[in-house]
Design an enzyme around this catalytic site. Structure first.
Site, PDB file in Angstrom:
ATOM      1  N   CYS A   1      38.132  45.690  27.930  1.00  0.00           N
ATOM      2  CA  CYS A   1      37.205  46.766  28.290  1.00  0.00           C
ATOM      3  C   CYS A   1      37.386  47.991  27.406  1.00  0.00           C
ATOM      4  O   CYS A   1      36.474  48.810  27.283  1.00  0.00           O
ATOM      5  CB  CYS A   1      37.372  47.143  29.756  1.00  0.00           C
ATOM      6  SG  CYS A   1      39.031  47.690  30.204  1.00  0.00           S
TER       7      CYS A   1
ATOM      8  N   GLU B   1      50.969  51.076  29.439  1.00  0.00           N
ATOM      9  CA  GLU B   1      50.549  50.009  30.357  1.00  0.00           C
ATOM     10  C   GLU B   1      50.855  48.640  29.766  1.00  0.00           C
ATOM     11  O   GLU B   1      50.915  48.460  28.551  1.00  0.00           O
ATOM     12  CB  GLU B   1      49.062  50.157  30.695  1.00  0.00           C
ATOM     13  CG  GLU B   1      48.116  50.081  29.501  1.00  0.00           C
ATOM     14  CD  GLU B   1      47.553  48.686  29.280  1.00  0.00           C
ATOM     15  OE1 GLU B   1      47.821  47.797  30.103  1.00  0.00           O
ATOM     16  OE2 GLU B   1      46.862  48.493  28.274  1.00  0.00           O
TER      17      GLU B   1
ATOM     18  N   MET C   1      41.405  41.418  36.043  1.00  0.00           N
ATOM     19  CA  MET C   1      41.228  42.836  36.360  1.00  0.00           C
ATOM     20  C   MET C   1      40.896  43.034  37.837  1.00  0.00           C
ATOM     21  O   MET C   1      41.461  43.908  38.511  1.00  0.00           O
ATOM     22  CB  MET C   1      40.131  43.446  35.483  1.00  0.00           C
ATOM     23  CG  MET C   1      39.858  44.920  35.775  1.00  0.00           C
ATOM     24  SD  MET C   1      41.299  45.983  35.527  1.00  0.00           S
ATOM     25  CE  MET C   1      41.270  46.110  33.733  1.00  0.00           C
TER      26      MET C   1
END
Length: 417
Positions: A50, A110, A189
């Protein structure tokens, strides 16, 4: 052949551009096959998330590789050029190391991107698109990411996009525990976001997916139920929170569908978070009253929490990465000499076979073995000594001095003055 990394990400391009360049997972085999067939790359791996679309490849012509990307998506160079970055050799490696370590992510430190990189490498491997160069790059990339995470606190105190989704919902509603939550899609996700919402014990969790069976498997993890995408129009009004992340190339939730849902809800607010690239929810939906629509770019501010501490750790990580880039650069330089080494050995082998052939003929004529061996050794010695001797006898000035030093170093000689 150049090691090349090129693409765009959330730093360089808005969502409206990123979604045009996305590669849904099911298109990767065809895309890799097309890229290799175009001869713009000998090896390739495509990373599409994304927040970024990047291609790592071994390419004889970087411009040709970029042209392929534009043609594959039906876009012009002029349209993409302002948003693209192109990195070669050591800079490409540095970028890969930083991406895998979470230093280039919207959420500093992350870990999800590392898994996405590994998925991209597996896809390339299955497509037969990996060779020695990219294998070497990614083996080192994953090793560097592991070293960074084990040696620094770069991932500590980070707020993931999944956690940010819950925080956003809590800014609109007093308590998630009173909400009906709908997840559209059943990929990684959605699973991550659903885990964070489930921890708040919402009133209801539903998963809408193209295939009901896969949706049910995910919903069961959280004590929820599943519906198909075809049931969305009639079901949407039930939900206070809608989180979407599918691989659809076109929006699956339109303005009209949401308008009807809001009317049925008697204008109670609806929070919608579209994490898909390309977008699952039509942009016009955000203009509706009582609808709070957010995209992946909109949650950037929330994930800044704890960034200062992680930024200090990131500086330590950059030091590690710089050292590993230097090692990778050395490896690249050694790879560049492989064709020369191969040619050198081939030339030596031709000389050996030629000399051996002559010696065998002499032996077959009855010549004395001692004389044959002596002649063979002299012939090979002359053959081996001719190139350096010729180099020492030619050239002048600085060029000659450089040749003298190189040959002395090569043969480990220390002649007396």
């Amino acid at each position: 052949m150049h090691l090349l990394a090129f693409g765009l990400n959330h730093h360089t391009a808005p969502l409206s551009i990123r979604e045009k360049l996305a590669f849904p997972a099911e298109t990767l085999p065809r895309a890799l096959e097309s890229l290799l067939a175009s001869q713009a790359a000998r090896e390739a791996a495509i990373v599409s998330t994304c927040n970024r679309t990047e291609i790592y490849c071994s390419s004889p012509d970087p411009h040709a590789a970029l042209d392929w990307l534009c043609q594959f998506h039906g876009l012009s160079r002029a349209e993409l050029e302002p948003y693209l970055y192109r990195l070669e050799a050591s800079q490409a490696a540095r970028h890969a190391f930083r991406v895998a370590s979470g230093l280039d992510s919207m959420v500093l430190g992350e870990t999800q991107i590392l898994g996405q990189l590994k998925d991209a490498v597996r896809s390339a491997e299955h497509a037969g698109a990996l060779g020695t160069l990219l294998n070497g790059l990614f083996q080192r990339t994953f090793a560097v990411a592991k070293e960074v995470r084990s040696s620094t606190a770069v991932g500590a105190s980070s707020v993931s996009m999944s956690a940010a989704a819950v925080k956003l919902a809590e800014q609109i509603f007093p308590s998630v525990a009173e909400l009906n939550v709908l997840f559209v899609g059943a990929g990684e996700m959605i699973e991550l976001v659903a885990t964070h919402f489930a921890a708040r014990n919402p009133s209801c969790i539903t998963v809408a997916n193209r295939t009901l069976e896969r949706g049910q498997r995910l919903a069961e993890q959280f004590g929820g139920n599943a519906i198909t995408l075809a049931e969305l129009p009639e079901s949407l009004a039930r939900y206070d929170v809608v989180v979407t992340s599918t691989a659809s190339q076109l929006p699956i939730i339109g303005k009209g569908m949401v308008e009807r849902a809001i009317k049925a809800r008697r204008h109670r607010p609806m929070f919608m978070l579209d994490l898909a690239v390309p977008r699952d929810v039509e942009l016009e939906v955000g203009k509706l009253d009582d609808v709070f629509l957010y995209s992946v770019d909109d949650i950037a501010g929330i994930v800044e929490v704890g960034k200062e501490a992680r930024q200090n750790a990131a500086e330590e990580a950059e030091t590690i990465i710089q050292a590993r880039v230097a090692e990778f650069t050395d490896w690249l330089k050694k790879r560049e000499t492989v064709p020369l080494i191969r040619a050198l050995r081939d030339e030596a082998d031709r000389a050996r076979r030629h000399a051996l052939e002559g010696a065998l003929k002499q032996l077959a004529r009855g010549d004395a073995p001692e004389k044959v061996l002596e002649a063979l050794s002299v012939q090979l010695t002359n053959k081996l000594m001719h190139p350096p001797t010729q180099a020492l006898s030619s050239g002048s000035g600085a060029e000659h001095d450089a040749q003298v030093q190189a040959i002395a170093r090569l043969y480990r000689l220390h002649p007396e003055s």
